[in-house]
Structure formats: C-alpha cells, structure tokens
Write a protein that holds these residues in place. Structure first.
Motif, mmCIF file in Angstrom:
data_model
loop_
_atom_site.group_PDB
_atom_site.id
_atom_site.type_symbol
_atom_site.label_atom_id
_atom_site.label_comp_id
_atom_site.label_asym_id
_atom_site.label_seq_id
_atom_site.Cartn_x
_atom_site.Cartn_y
_atom_site.Cartn_z
ATOM 1 N N TRP A 88 36.867 7.588 -65.080
ATOM 2 C CA TRP A 88 37.084 7.901 -63.666
ATOM 3 C C TRP A 88 36.007 8.712 -63.159
ATOM 4 O O TRP A 88 35.353 9.606 -63.833
ATOM 5 C CB TRP A 88 38.343 8.697 -63.281
ATOM 6 N N GLN A 102 49.881 -1.523 -62.164
ATOM 7 C CA GLN A 102 48.940 -0.438 -62.378
ATOM 8 C C GLN A 102 48.969 0.817 -61.726
ATOM 9 O O GLN A 102 49.067 1.938 -62.751
ATOM 10 C CB GLN A 102 47.422 -0.996 -62.167
ATOM 11 N N ARG A 105 52.089 2.804 -63.529
ATOM 12 C CA ARG A 105 51.644 3.325 -64.875
ATOM 13 C C ARG A 105 50.705 4.541 -64.854
ATOM 14 O O ARG A 105 50.951 5.373 -65.473
ATOM 15 C CB ARG A 105 51.181 2.167 -65.679
ATOM 16 N N LEU A 106 49.841 4.434 -63.893
ATOM 17 C CA LEU A 106 48.854 5.828 -63.728
ATOM 18 C C LEU A 106 49.481 6.889 -63.289
ATOM 19 O O LEU A 106 49.046 7.857 -63.426
ATOM 20 C CB LEU A 106 47.778 5.112 -62.727
ATOM 21 N N ASP A 109 50.526 9.235 -65.487
ATOM 22 C CA ASP A 109 49.545 9.855 -66.380
ATOM 23 C C ASP A 109 48.711 10.837 -65.415
ATOM 24 O O ASP A 109 48.198 10.618 -64.520
ATOM 25 C CB ASP A 109 48.336 8.809 -66.727
ATOM 26 N N ALA A 112 44.987 10.662 -64.750
ATOM 27 C CA ALA A 112 44.924 9.563 -63.825
ATOM 28 C C ALA A 112 45.258 10.048 -62.342
ATOM 29 O O ALA A 112 44.458 9.729 -61.477
ATOM 30 C CB ALA A 112 45.609 8.143 -64.164
#
Length: 323
Positions: A88, A102, A105-106, A109, A112
């Motif tokens: 990133w 996506q 799921r990010l 985190d 993220a």
C-alpha cells in the motif's frame, strides 16, 4: 504490461485494446475497445471523482478494471502502484479499484483498513454491493463509490447509480439494462453475430436486470439469468444472497439456481459460516417470501474466485451434491 499500455496510448490511431470478459457464466469473450472509448471513460471518471492521482493495481491487469487502473494512473502522470509487489502507498489521495469480496476481506485486516483510509476513493465494482458492506466501509472511514459497467463499456460507467457524463442508461423490456455513449466497445473479436445482438441502434444490451428508482438512479438487480424460476416462482438470487450475508453467523454467501426434476430449478445457497439450513430458510423468510428461501445449503471454507476476484460460479456449481 505498463509499457504495453503506454505504447498503445502513444501509438497510431486505429489500434484497438482487446480485453477478455470475466467468463463467470461461461466462455469469456474478447472485447475490442477503441482508444477514444477508453480515454472517454478515464476523463469522465476523473470529472465525477473530482480528482486524479496515482492508482493502486489490486486486480489482474488482463481484465478491463485492471487495465483501467493502469490507464488512469498513466494519464494522470503517475506510474501505477502494484499492490502485490509494492504494498500500500504511504501517502494520501490515491485511488484503487476492488471487487466486493476483496473489500470485505480487507476490512478484516487492520493494516489494510489503515491504508484504505488514506485513499481518495475506493471504486467498488464487478458484482453486487451490499448495503452492509458499504456501511462497514463507511464506519471504518473508507470512502467507497459503487460502480457498474462491463468490459463492453470500458469499465465502470455508472457511479453510485448515476451515469458518467455522456453515458445514457435505460431499462428495456424485461428490465434489461441498456447503455449508450462514447465508452462503448467496437465488437466482439471474430464474433459478428454476437456483436450484432449486443450492439443495437447505438445501445449495448447488457445481460443485467435493473430499474430506475425514484431519485433517477440505476438500481442493478443482478444478471437476467440470476432470476431463478423455481416451482413457477421468480426468485432474485442477488436479493437472497444479500439477505443471507446479513446473518451474524455468515461471513460470505452466494446463491445460484441448479436444475431440479421436481421444481425446474432449486435455489442453492453457498455459505462460508455455520448456520443450519432450517435456520437459514427462516432467516430469508423473515425478509422475503418463504418461496425464495434456499432448498439446499452448501457450506464452504471460502468462496472460490476467478482471477478477477469475482465468484467462480462453475466451481460453486461443481460443489452441489458433494460433501
């Protein structure tokens, strides 16, 4: 790939960009895009977002969403950032395109999420965007714009239900979405009959169903073939999947129709989570007609994805009837 795109942008007129459709419902098609169409999409997107800058590539560069990330970044004067290679960006004001799976799921985190807060905008496309996912992103401080489009429209051409400048959207017979404007493709390569059926009087006839809401925004209801006809009842698979994802014990879910001798088709739910079928049926029936409730449940460790991040329908269907 970056140099190929740069060469194409600077090259002679008439050289077309060819990208493949996702192939999520069958064999992929090769879509020929003129440079004017791609650049019209880039310019209209920048006007709608109100800014330009570097883009982060988090999708395969062989599909239109990934290609557009490269083109937008290069047109803005920035080398694209490859997430897999570079991670990133440290700064602020950059852009990224993601698909809903996506982003979901990010958001689990912390690193993220911290990065996505620094983005100017996360463009979210390639599939239905649940209201709960938008709410999660908003609560995390991530600015999301939901996009709708296809390889045939040089990528997303409708942002949060509103067509980009120059793009026209209409809903035709049976709720099928039609799109016109400067971002349309030229043809399916070596598929003249398929091209003739898809491009009619300056309109691209999509395979998606939708409606225009009271505010004049396009609401995408899913693919035309996402309506599962079971026992004479039309069941919108996208709406059922969205309801299932709201269940506290469900992490991910997809819904498809499977041929059935008794019902014509039966509604099958593919779920990452731990919920028994009777409870799942009751959950769906609390918000929708009970006839929409899945008749079969397939539990998964994860939803299989295509290279572009979309659910792999063929892989899901292959799981029906398996332990």
């Amino acid at each position: 790939m970056v140099e190929q795109i740069r060469t194409w942008l600077d090259g002679p007129e008439g050289v077309r960009l060819v990208v493949a459709t996702s192939g999520s419902t069958g064999a992929p098609k090769l879509v020929a895009l003129g440079r004017d169409a791609v650049l019209a999409s880039v310019a209209a997107s920048a006007r709608r977002l109100g800014a330009t800058g570097p883009w982060v590539l988090a999708l395969p560069p062989t599909y239109v969403a990934g290609v557009q990330v490269l083109v937008r970044s290069l047109v803005a004067g920035h080398p694209p950032v490859w997430l897999e290679r570079d991670g990133w960006p440290d700064g602020r004001g950059w852009f990224v395109s993601l698909v809903p799976t996506q982003l979901g799921r990010l958001l689990d985190d912390d690193e993220a999420v911290s990065a996505l807060r620094r983005a100017h905008t996360v463009l979210l496309g390639g599939g239905p965007v649940d209201a709960a996912l938008r709410e999660r992103a908003g609560d995390a401080g991530v600015r999301v714009v939901a996009t709708y489009g296809a390889a045939e429209t040089a990528g997303g051409c409708v942002y949060d239900g509103v067509p980009l400048d120059g793009v026209a959207v209409a809903v035709g017979e049976g709720g099928r979405i039609r799109i016109a404007g400067p971002t349309l493709f030229e043809e399916y390569v070596d598929e003249p009959e398929l091209t003739r059926r898809a491009l009619v009087d300056g309109w691209y006839l999509t395979s998606d169903a939708g409606r225009i809401d009271e505010d004049g925004r396009l609401v995408v209801l899913g693919r035309v073939d996402d309506v599962v006809v079971t026992g004479g009842v039309n069941v919108p698979a996208v709406a059922v999947a969205a309801r299932i994802r709201e269940h506290p014990a469900v992490a991910e879910a997809e819904v498809l129709g499977v041929p059935d001798e008794e019902w014509g088709n039966r509604v099958v739910a593919f779920v990452v989570g731990s919920v028994p079928l009777p409870e799942l049926r009751d959950w769906v029936a609390e918000a929708h007609p009970r006839s929409w409730a899945p008749r079969e449940l397939v539990l998964l460790d994860h939803v299989p994805l295509l290279a572009n991040g979309k659910p792999d329908r063929q892989a899901l269907l292959a799981r029906v009837g398996r332990p």
